[in-house]
Design a protein around this motif. Structure first.
Motif, PDB file in Angstrom:
ATOM      1  N   ALA A 112       5.061 130.790  73.517  1.00 49.22           N
ATOM      2  CA  ALA A 112       5.417 130.109  74.763  1.00 49.22           C
ATOM      3  C   ALA A 112       6.154 128.809  74.445  1.00 49.22           C
ATOM      4  N   MET A 113       5.666 128.116  73.408  1.00 49.41           N
ATOM      5  CA  MET A 113       6.303 126.855  73.030  1.00 49.41           C
ATOM      6  C   MET A 113       7.690 127.098  72.436  1.00 49.41           C
ATOM      7  N   MET A 114       7.792 128.171  71.644  1.00 47.05           N
ATOM      8  CA  MET A 114       9.080 128.474  71.026  1.00 47.05           C
ATOM      9  C   MET A 114      10.144 128.808  72.058  1.00 47.05           C
ATOM     10  N   ARG A 115       9.704 129.312  73.212  1.00 44.59           N
ATOM     11  CA  ARG A 115      10.651 129.644  74.255  1.00 44.59           C
ATOM     12  C   ARG A 115      11.229 128.411  74.923  1.00 44.59           C
ATOM     13  N   LYS A 116      10.534 127.298  74.782  1.00 40.47           N
ATOM     14  CA  LYS A 116      10.935 126.140  75.570  1.00 40.47           C
ATOM     15  C   LYS A 116      11.517 125.003  74.770  1.00 40.47           C
ATOM     16  N   VAL A 117      11.112 124.900  73.521  1.00 39.63           N
ATOM     17  CA  VAL A 117      11.556 123.730  72.775  1.00 39.63           C
ATOM     18  C   VAL A 117      11.735 124.099  71.305  1.00 39.63           C
ATOM     19  N   TYR A 118      12.694 123.434  70.671  1.00 39.81           N
ATOM     20  CA  TYR A 118      12.948 123.716  69.263  1.00 39.81           C
ATOM     21  C   TYR A 118      11.986 122.963  68.360  1.00 39.81           C
ATOM     22  N   PHE A 119      11.535 123.613  67.332  1.00 40.96           N
ATOM     23  CA  PHE A 119      10.916 122.924  66.202  1.00 40.96           C
ATOM     24  C   PHE A 119      11.081 123.845  65.010  1.00 40.96           C
ATOM     25  N   PRO A 120      11.113 123.308  63.795  1.00 44.17           N
ATOM     26  CA  PRO A 120      11.264 124.208  62.643  1.00 44.17           C
ATOM     27  C   PRO A 120      10.004 125.050  62.520  1.00 44.17           C
ATOM     28  N   LYS A 121      10.162 126.358  62.636  1.00 44.94           N
ATOM     29  CA  LYS A 121       8.988 127.239  62.679  1.00 44.94           C
ATOM     30  C   LYS A 121       8.197 127.168  61.385  1.00 44.94           C
ATOM     31  N   ALA A 122       8.871 126.732  60.313  1.00 40.50           N
ATOM     32  CA  ALA A 122       8.200 126.660  59.016  1.00 40.50           C
ATOM     33  C   ALA A 122       6.970 125.769  59.068  1.00 40.50           C
ATOM     34  N   ILE A 123       6.929 124.824  60.013  1.00 39.83           N
ATOM     35  CA  ILE A 123       5.750 123.951  60.026  1.00 39.83           C
ATOM     36  C   ILE A 123       4.510 124.687  60.526  1.00 39.83           C
ATOM     37  N   LEU A 124       4.679 125.847  61.138  1.00 36.40           N
ATOM     38  CA  LEU A 124       3.489 126.582  61.596  1.00 36.40           C
ATOM     39  C   LEU A 124       2.648 127.077  60.415  1.00 36.40           C
ATOM     40  N   PRO A 125       3.244 127.871  59.490  1.00 39.51           N
ATOM     41  CA  PRO A 125       2.433 128.261  58.333  1.00 39.51           C
ATOM     42  C   PRO A 125       1.971 127.055  57.514  1.00 39.51           C
ATOM     43  N   LEU A 126       2.820 126.039  57.428  1.00 38.00           N
ATOM     44  CA  LEU A 126       2.417 124.847  56.662  1.00 38.00           C
ATOM     45  C   LEU A 126       1.216 124.166  57.304  1.00 38.00           C
ATOM     46  N   SER A 127       1.180 124.173  58.653  1.00 42.53           N
ATOM     47  CA  SER A 127       0.065 123.507  59.324  1.00 42.53           C
ATOM     48  C   SER A 127      -1.253 124.233  59.022  1.00 42.53           C
ATOM     49  N   LYS A 128      -1.215 125.540  58.885  1.00 41.32           N
ATOM     50  CA  LYS A 128      -2.428 126.283  58.532  1.00 41.32           C
ATOM     51  C   LYS A 128      -2.878 125.919  57.123  1.00 41.32           C
ATOM     52  N   LEU A 129      -1.881 125.860  56.232  1.00 46.53           N
ATOM     53  CA  LEU A 129      -2.172 125.552  54.840  1.00 46.53           C
ATOM     54  C   LEU A 129      -2.826 124.174  54.725  1.00 46.53           C
ATOM     55  N   ILE A 130      -2.213 123.198  55.390  1.00 44.95           N
ATOM     56  CA  ILE A 130      -2.726 121.831  55.311  1.00 44.95           C
ATOM     57  C   ILE A 130      -4.048 121.701  56.056  1.00 44.95           C
ATOM     58  N   GLY A 131      -4.128 122.378  57.200  1.00 40.60           N
ATOM     59  CA  GLY A 131      -5.320 122.263  58.036  1.00 40.60           C
ATOM     60  C   GLY A 131      -6.586 122.753  57.360  1.00 40.60           C
ATOM     61  N   LEU A 132      -6.444 123.713  56.456  1.00 42.74           N
ATOM     62  CA  LEU A 132      -7.638 124.269  55.830  1.00 42.74           C
ATOM     63  C   LEU A 132      -7.943 123.639  54.472  1.00 42.74           C
ATOM     64  N   LEU A 133      -7.035 122.753  54.030  1.00 43.03           N
ATOM     65  CA  LEU A 133      -7.257 122.097  52.737  1.00 43.03           C
ATOM     66  C   LEU A 133      -8.541 121.277  52.672  1.00 43.03           C
ATOM     67  N   PRO A 134      -8.846 120.464  53.695  1.00 43.51           N
ATOM     68  CA  PRO A 134     -10.061 119.654  53.598  1.00 43.51           C
ATOM     69  C   PRO A 134     -11.308 120.489  53.381  1.00 43.51           C
ATOM     70  N   GLU A 135     -11.368 121.642  54.043  1.00 45.31           N
ATOM     71  CA  GLU A 135     -12.532 122.504  53.864  1.00 45.31           C
ATOM     72  C   GLU A 135     -12.623 122.990  52.428  1.00 45.31           C
ATOM     73  N   PHE A 136     -11.457 123.316  51.873  1.00 47.12           N
ATOM     74  CA  PHE A 136     -11.448 123.737  50.480  1.00 47.12           C
ATOM     75  C   PHE A 136     -11.930 122.597  49.579  1.00 47.12           C
ATOM     76  N   CYS A 137     -11.416 121.401  49.854  1.00 49.43           N
ATOM     77  CA  CYS A 137     -11.784 120.244  49.020  1.00 49.43           C
ATOM     78  C   CYS A 137     -13.277 119.954  49.102  1.00 49.43           C
ATOM     79  N   ILE A 138     -13.829 120.081  50.317  1.00 49.11           N
ATOM     80  CA  ILE A 138     -15.260 119.838  50.476  1.00 49.11           C
ATOM     81  C   ILE A 138     -16.065 120.867  49.680  1.00 49.11           C
ATOM     82  N   ALA A 139     -15.626 122.132  49.781  1.00 48.12           N
ATOM     83  CA  ALA A 139     -16.327 123.177  49.038  1.00 48.12           C
ATOM     84  C   ALA A 139     -16.210 122.941  47.531  1.00 48.12           C
ATOM     85  N   LEU A 140     -15.022 122.479  47.113  1.00 47.51           N
ATOM     86  CA  LEU A 140     -14.813 122.187  45.686  1.00 47.51           C
ATOM     87  C   LEU A 140     -15.727 121.051  45.240  1.00 47.51           C
ATOM     88  N   LEU A 141     -15.808 120.045  46.095  1.00 49.25           N
ATOM     89  CA  LEU A 141     -16.662 118.898  45.801  1.00 49.25           C
ATOM     90  C   LEU A 141     -18.118 119.327  45.667  1.00 49.25           C
TER      91      LEU A 141
END
Lengths: 279, 401
Positions: A112-141
């Motif tokens: 729905a957002m892509m239909r209305k406004v431009y943004f580089p779609k590449a940030i979508l997969p990147l946001s998942k990658l970054i968003g789950l990093l803290p959980e990984f770091c906590i588990a690593l810790l």
């Protein structure tokens, strides 16, 4: 007020540059951050325990897996306590599987957002990658702390950050692939959970590959390591704890991870063009 | 300000793959390449606009106006040609994009700001202004799912209107919110262009275009028809519209859209005595009759839905007649007609255009723009019909011809 130098934008029909480019993503760094924060707020904002869940989840899973598999897997001369074994495998596994599973939904979710406004779609997969990093770091810790307490931590653990990019590359590759396919083919949404269930049993999360290895010929073992998760888990266990060996088969995993990352970025860029052309 | 061009468009064209060709099913597509049939939405656009000017875009429905804005906002990609823009572009295409219902108003302002290309600092600097403009101060820290739709729209527009983008894209945004807020928006748009921002505005309201725009671009069937001072373009466009509809009978019209399974052949007004009318009085009952033909099977016809939309001479939408889904079954084979009878006319005095739409099972079968032109004259008890939101009982029936 200071105004930024106005950037020239050229929209050209023949422009085929990839969307995973720093130039395209940089102006949208704040949006990337907003997406990550939004995911967190939506996930944890309405829970009573909030971010405490990031600590609870590894604890619960490690206990569950210990209860179930701990009985099956023969301890014998295991170099580390079984819960620690599970935790050290699970931290990488969950980073990989949650990021990939969530990215299947990404494009439909943001359509729905892509239909209305431009943004580089590449940030979508990147946001998942970054968003789950803290959980990984906590588990690593938690793994590090547990390892230190139980006295199984190796000096090699210091070099973990050096090998961290391998895991990142691998997860990035699958996230890019799954989000690219999930955008075009809704069948993937149905298929993905089973794929990951199968992969879970084909990864040395809850049991060491040594158990399986005795029944397999050499090519079968190589086949197992074509799953980069296997290599990543083995590598991290070897780096973190004493008493584990590292076989050269892990190189297969690394190669597959790199291929996935490069082809994923390429596939995503091609699919992205298809989606936007049809809007 | 130097007369630099904010926008330069060269040979712009856009083809869309024909709808429904692409399959959502993975395996089907693995074995069969999707067909590459396409239709041309835009072709051969060439124009430029100086910095700080406001450009109005006109054209009948389906002419490609929205596609043009989508290309400008980079939502979709052009198939041919190039656009050069001298700065950031921000669309007001549809306000509220990217609002998340579970997040607070404040969080959404930041999210929406970054979606439109502002960084956190810029939003922070303007937060007070944005909040004041929207008038939702007290609710700023509540999730927007608790907002009324009016508050939601006001907040969304406020964010968009306080953007720092050099080029603004506006599509029908004036139809948003209550009258007072519309005035505020109109004024804000005027301010935007006063402050040197370049604005592209798509609107059906010629009067607003005349008020706000320096230049106008008229596109018809995806081609550039005229580009120049707003008055000239508006006059030519209005003349064309009237001309086109007056020239041909409904049956002759070829500028239709839809599957073509059914086709509108005639659309006429009658008095209760059966005489054709050119104008109706607000206090007199009248009939509308549509003759319809087409090869849709009897089964398909059972799912027919008829809609008439009325527009005044300023192209403003004024009302609609809709048969709904539980429409009495049209007779089986051959041409038939649909009749509706109204006890009085619910419109103000003036000239009107009606656009007819035939839907089969919710999918458009035929659509004729400006299929009927008629005048409304004030009758003696006109005032009693003016209640807003008043619903008139309409009798629908269908007969075999």
């Amino acid at each position: 007020m200071k105004t930024e130098p106005s950037a020239h934008i050229v929209i050209d029909a023949n422009d085929r540059s990839s969307s995973f480019s720093w130039q395209k993503i940089r102006p949208y760094a704040d949006l990337l951050r907003s997406f990550v924060l939004r995911d967190w707020k939506v996930r944890f904002g309405q829970t009573r325990l909030g971010f405490l869940w990031m600590i609870l989840q590894p604890l619960i899973t490690a206990s569950l897996l210990t209860l179930v598999f701990g009985l099956l897997v023969q301890r014998g001369n295991a170099p580390i306590p079984y819960p620690l074994f599970v935790l050290s495998g699970w931290m990488g596994w969950t980073f990989f599987s949650s990021a990939s599973l969530q990215s299947v939904q990404l494009i439909p979710q943001y359509q729905a957002m892509m239909r209305k406004v431009y943004f580089p779609k590449a940030i979508l997969p990147l946001s998942k990658l970054i968003g789950l990093l803290p959980e990984f770091c906590i588990a690593l810790l938690m793994t590090l702390i547990y390892g230190a307490v139980s006295g199984s931590l190796s000096i090699r653990a210091l070099s973990v950050p050096l090998f961290f990019p391998l895991l990142l590359f691998f997860v990035f590759g699958t996230v890019a692939w799954f989000s690219a396919l999930g955008g075009g083919y809704r069948d993937i949404q149905q298929l993905a959970p089973y794929t990951f269930q199968m992969l879970f049993f084909l990864s040395p999360v809850a049991y060491p590959f040594g158990l399986l290895g005795q029944y397999l010929p050499e090519w079968g073992k190589v086949l197992l390591y074509l799953n980069p998760m296997a290599g990543c888990i083995d590598l991290f266990r070897y780096l973190l704890f004493d008493g584990f060996e590292l076989h050269s088969r892990v190189l297969w995993s690394a190669a597959v991870a790199l291929v996935l990352a490069v082809s994923g970025a390429h596939k995503f860029a091609r699919e992205e063009r298809k989606w936007t052309e049809g809007l | 300000m130097a007369n630099r061009n904010a926008i330069e468009v060269k040979g712009l064209g856009k083809d869309y793959p024909k709808a429904g060709r692409r399959s959502d099913f993975f395996f089907k597509e693995l074995f069969r390449r999707p067909e590459t049939e396409s239709f041309t939405a835009l072709d051969g656009l060439d124009f430029s606009l100086e910095e700080g000017k406001t450009l109005g875009i006109v054209g009948s429905n389906g002419s490609g106006k929205s596609t043009l804005l989508k290309i400008f906002s980079r939502v979709t990609l052009p198939s041919r040609g190039q656009i050069r823009l001298s700065g950031r572009v921000a669309p007001l295409l549809e306000v509220g994009t990217g609002f998340h219902p579970d997040l607070s108003g404040r969080d959404n302002v930041f999210l929406n700001g970054s979606l439109l290309g502002m960084n956190r600092r810029e939003v922070q600097d303007r937060l007070d202004e944005i909040v004041a403009f929207s008038g939702v101060e007290e609710f700023l820290d509540q999730p927007v799912k608790n907002y009324s739709s009016g508050m939601y729209v006001r907040l969304a527009f406020a964010v968009a209107a306080h953007l720092r983008a050099e080029i603004m894209l506006v599509d029908e945004v004036l139809a948003v919110g209550d009258l007072a807020f519309q005035q505020k928006c109109l004024k804000k748009m005027d301010d935007l262009s006063q402050s040197g921002r370049t604005v592209l505005l798509v609107s059906h309201q010629l009067e607003n275009l005349l008020k706000l725009c320096d230049q106008a671009l008229w596109i018809e069937k995806g081609r550039q028809q005229m580009m120049g001072p707003t008055e000239e373009v508006a006059t030519a466009y209005r003349r064309h519209m009237l001309h086109q509809a007056a020239e041909q009978t409904v049956a002759e019209r070829t500028d239709r859209r839809g599957s073509g399974a059914l086709r509108l052949q005639e659309l006429d007004l009658f008095g209760l005595d059966g005489k054709t009318l050119n104008s109706i009085r607000t206090d007199e009952p009248f009939r509308l009759r549509m003759k319809i033909d087409g090869e849709a099977s009897a089964e398909d016809r059972a799912a027919l839905r008829v809609q008439l939309n009325f527009y005044d001479q300023n192209e403003r939408f004024t009302g609609s007649l809709d048969s709904g889904q539980d429409f009495p079954l049209p007779p089986e084979e051959g041409p038939f007609s649909v009749q509706m009878e109204l006890p009085c006319c619910p419109l103000y005095a003036g000239s009107y255009w009606a656009t007819a739409r035939l839907l089969l099972d919710g999918r458009p079968a035929d659509r004729v723009e400006s299929a009927l032109r008629f005048d409304v004259e004030t009758g003696k008890d006109a005032w009693t019909h003016r209640k807003s939101g008043m619903r008139h009982s309409v009798q629908w029936k269908s007969v075999k011809e």
